[in-house]
Motif scaffolding. Structure first.
Motif, short mmCIF file in Angstrom:
data_model
loop_
_atom_site.label_atom_id
_atom_site.label_comp_id
_atom_site.label_asym_id
_atom_site.label_seq_id
_atom_site.Cartn_x
_atom_site.Cartn_y
_atom_site.Cartn_z
N ASP A 155 23.11 21.81 69.51
CA ASP A 155 22.40 22.66 68.56
C ASP A 155 20.89 22.71 68.83
O ASP A 155 20.12 23.13 67.98
CB ASP A 155 22.66 22.19 67.13
CG ASP A 155 22.25 20.74 66.89
OD1 ASP A 155 21.73 20.11 67.85
OD2 ASP A 155 22.43 20.25 65.77
N GLU A 156 20.49 22.28 70.03
CA GLU A 156 19.11 22.37 70.43
C GLU A 156 18.97 23.45 71.52
O GLU A 156 19.97 23.90 72.06
CB GLU A 156 18.59 21.04 70.96
CG GLU A 156 19.45 20.39 72.03
CD GLU A 156 20.42 19.38 71.44
OE1 GLU A 156 21.49 19.84 70.97
OE2 GLU A 156 20.14 18.17 71.47
N PRO A 157 17.75 23.90 71.83
CA PRO A 157 17.58 24.93 72.85
C PRO A 157 18.29 24.56 74.16
O PRO A 157 18.27 23.40 74.58
CB PRO A 157 16.07 25.01 73.03
CG PRO A 157 15.54 24.62 71.68
CD PRO A 157 16.47 23.56 71.19
N LEU A 158 18.90 25.56 74.77
CA LEU A 158 19.76 25.35 75.94
C LEU A 158 19.30 26.24 77.09
O LEU A 158 19.11 27.45 76.91
CB LEU A 158 21.21 25.67 75.57
CG LEU A 158 22.22 25.77 76.72
CD1 LEU A 158 22.45 24.40 77.35
CD2 LEU A 158 23.56 26.34 76.20
N LEU A 159 19.13 25.63 78.26
CA LEU A 159 18.89 26.37 79.50
C LEU A 159 20.04 26.07 80.45
O LEU A 159 20.26 24.92 80.84
CB LEU A 159 17.56 25.97 80.13
CG LEU A 159 17.27 26.57 81.52
CD1 LEU A 159 17.19 28.09 81.46
CD2 LEU A 159 15.97 25.98 82.10
N SER A 193 18.40 33.64 70.76
CA SER A 193 16.99 33.30 70.92
C SER A 193 16.78 31.85 71.36
O SER A 193 15.69 31.48 71.81
CB SER A 193 16.23 33.53 69.61
OG SER A 193 16.75 32.70 68.58
N GLN A 194 17.84 31.01 71.25
CA GLN A 194 17.72 29.60 71.57
C GLN A 194 18.46 29.20 72.84
O GLN A 194 18.55 28.01 73.15
CB GLN A 194 18.26 28.76 70.40
CG GLN A 194 17.41 28.83 69.15
CD GLN A 194 16.06 28.16 69.36
OE1 GLN A 194 15.97 26.97 69.61
NE2 GLN A 194 14.99 28.95 69.25
N ARG A 195 18.97 30.17 73.57
CA ARG A 195 19.66 29.84 74.82
C ARG A 195 19.26 30.81 75.92
O ARG A 195 18.97 31.97 75.68
CB ARG A 195 21.18 29.82 74.64
CG ARG A 195 21.77 31.09 74.05
CD ARG A 195 23.24 30.89 73.70
NE ARG A 195 23.73 31.93 72.84
CZ ARG A 195 24.67 32.82 73.20
NH1 ARG A 195 25.20 32.78 74.40
NH2 ARG A 195 25.08 33.72 72.33
#
Length: 286
Positions: free
Chosen positions: A220-224, A251-253
């Motif tokens: 559930d945290e930003p993912l690259l 917007s978070q991946r």
């Protein structure tokens, strides 16, 4: 994963010669490499901005793990790096430090049990996952470093550990580089189409279900999701599936398929550092 892929190729050849079952075990994929503790001289003159802080951790089952924190003045983020099979701190940390230098982050890395300067111990995928959690807890307990300022980054086999940690700990974000969806799908993809009707895969219990597809609901945290366009070990199709399976808001991946990059040189490409910098911006938005 490259060693595992070669093993599957050999097993396929044997199968076509008359065998019908390919057995894959986690013990068979590891290739421990010896090494020494990282010294500042090994970093080279281009990395003098890093302060080297040696680290030692004794795991819950009594194995000594040796690692390092490369600290930079003013760094707001720490990258905890889990390397691929056959990687050691001695070899991988200088390369990663050079690649990440433009981003002004701290870098932490530990040798896996049986690898580099670390002690011996039973090596299985589940045990390495537990070690990864303990390494994260140790790094984020160091002065000036917090879980919410630490990005976990893993390449190939190390991506399994990064995903595992991100699914179980609060982190700043996670980078899955050259990753796979699951052990089963990765193994099946290595078998030529013409051999699939006659081959039966048997995956050991320690490997069953291992991979990052199982974590996509929990991260559930930003993912690259990062992969080389020419990666033939963990092909871009795996990374695309992981990206699409993530339940994070768009917007978070991020999915970055790096032109011209292969399995082991993605971090050396300028396009990667651009994508990484944009990703680090996401980790600071909360």
């Amino acid at each position: 994963m490259q060693q595992w892929r070669r093993g599957i190729g050999l097993a396929t050849a044997l199968t076509l010669a008359g065998c019908q079952t390919v057995q894959l075990s986690d013990e068979g994929i590891f290739r421990p490499q010896q090494g020494v503790a990282l010294s500042h001289e090994m970093l080279g003159p281009s990395q003098t901005d890093y302060r080297l802080e040696p680290q030692t951790l004794t795991t819950t089952d009594g194995v000594r793990l040796e690692g390092v924190l490369l600290r930079r003045d003013g760094a707001e983020r720490t990258v905890l790096y889990f390397g691929p099979n056959m990687a050691t701190v001695e070899r991988a940390a200088p390369i990663m430090a050079l690649a990440l230098a433009p981003l002004n982050v701290n870098l932490a890395m530990f040798d896996y049990r049986g690898y580099g300067a670390s002690g011996e111990g039973t090596i299985t995928v589940p045990r390495l996952m537990t070690d990864a959690e303990e390494v994260f807890d140790r790094v984020t307990s160091l002065p000036g470093i917090q879980p919410r300022s630490t990005v976990v980054h893993g390449l190939s086999l190390g991506s399994f550990m990064a995903g595992h940690v991100a699914a179980r700990r609060l982190t700043a974000g996670v980078v899955l580089e050259g990753s796979a969806t699951s052990a089963e799908e990765f193994a099946a993809a290595q078998i030529p189409w013409f051999a699939r009707p006659v081959i039966r895969l048997e995956i050991s219990p320690g490997l069953q279900g291992q991979g990052n597809l199982q974590y996509m609901d929990d991260i559930d945290e930003p993912l690259l999701v990062l992969v080389g366009e020419k990666d033939t070990v963990t092909r871009p199709v795996f990374s695309r599936r992981l990206f699409e399976a993530s339940t994070l808001p768009t917007s978070q991946r991020r999915l970055a398929v790096i032109p011209g990059a292969t399995h082991n040189d993605t971090m050396q490409k300028p396009a990667t550092i651009t994508a990484y910098g944009e990703f680090l911006g996401l980790t600071g938005e909360r």
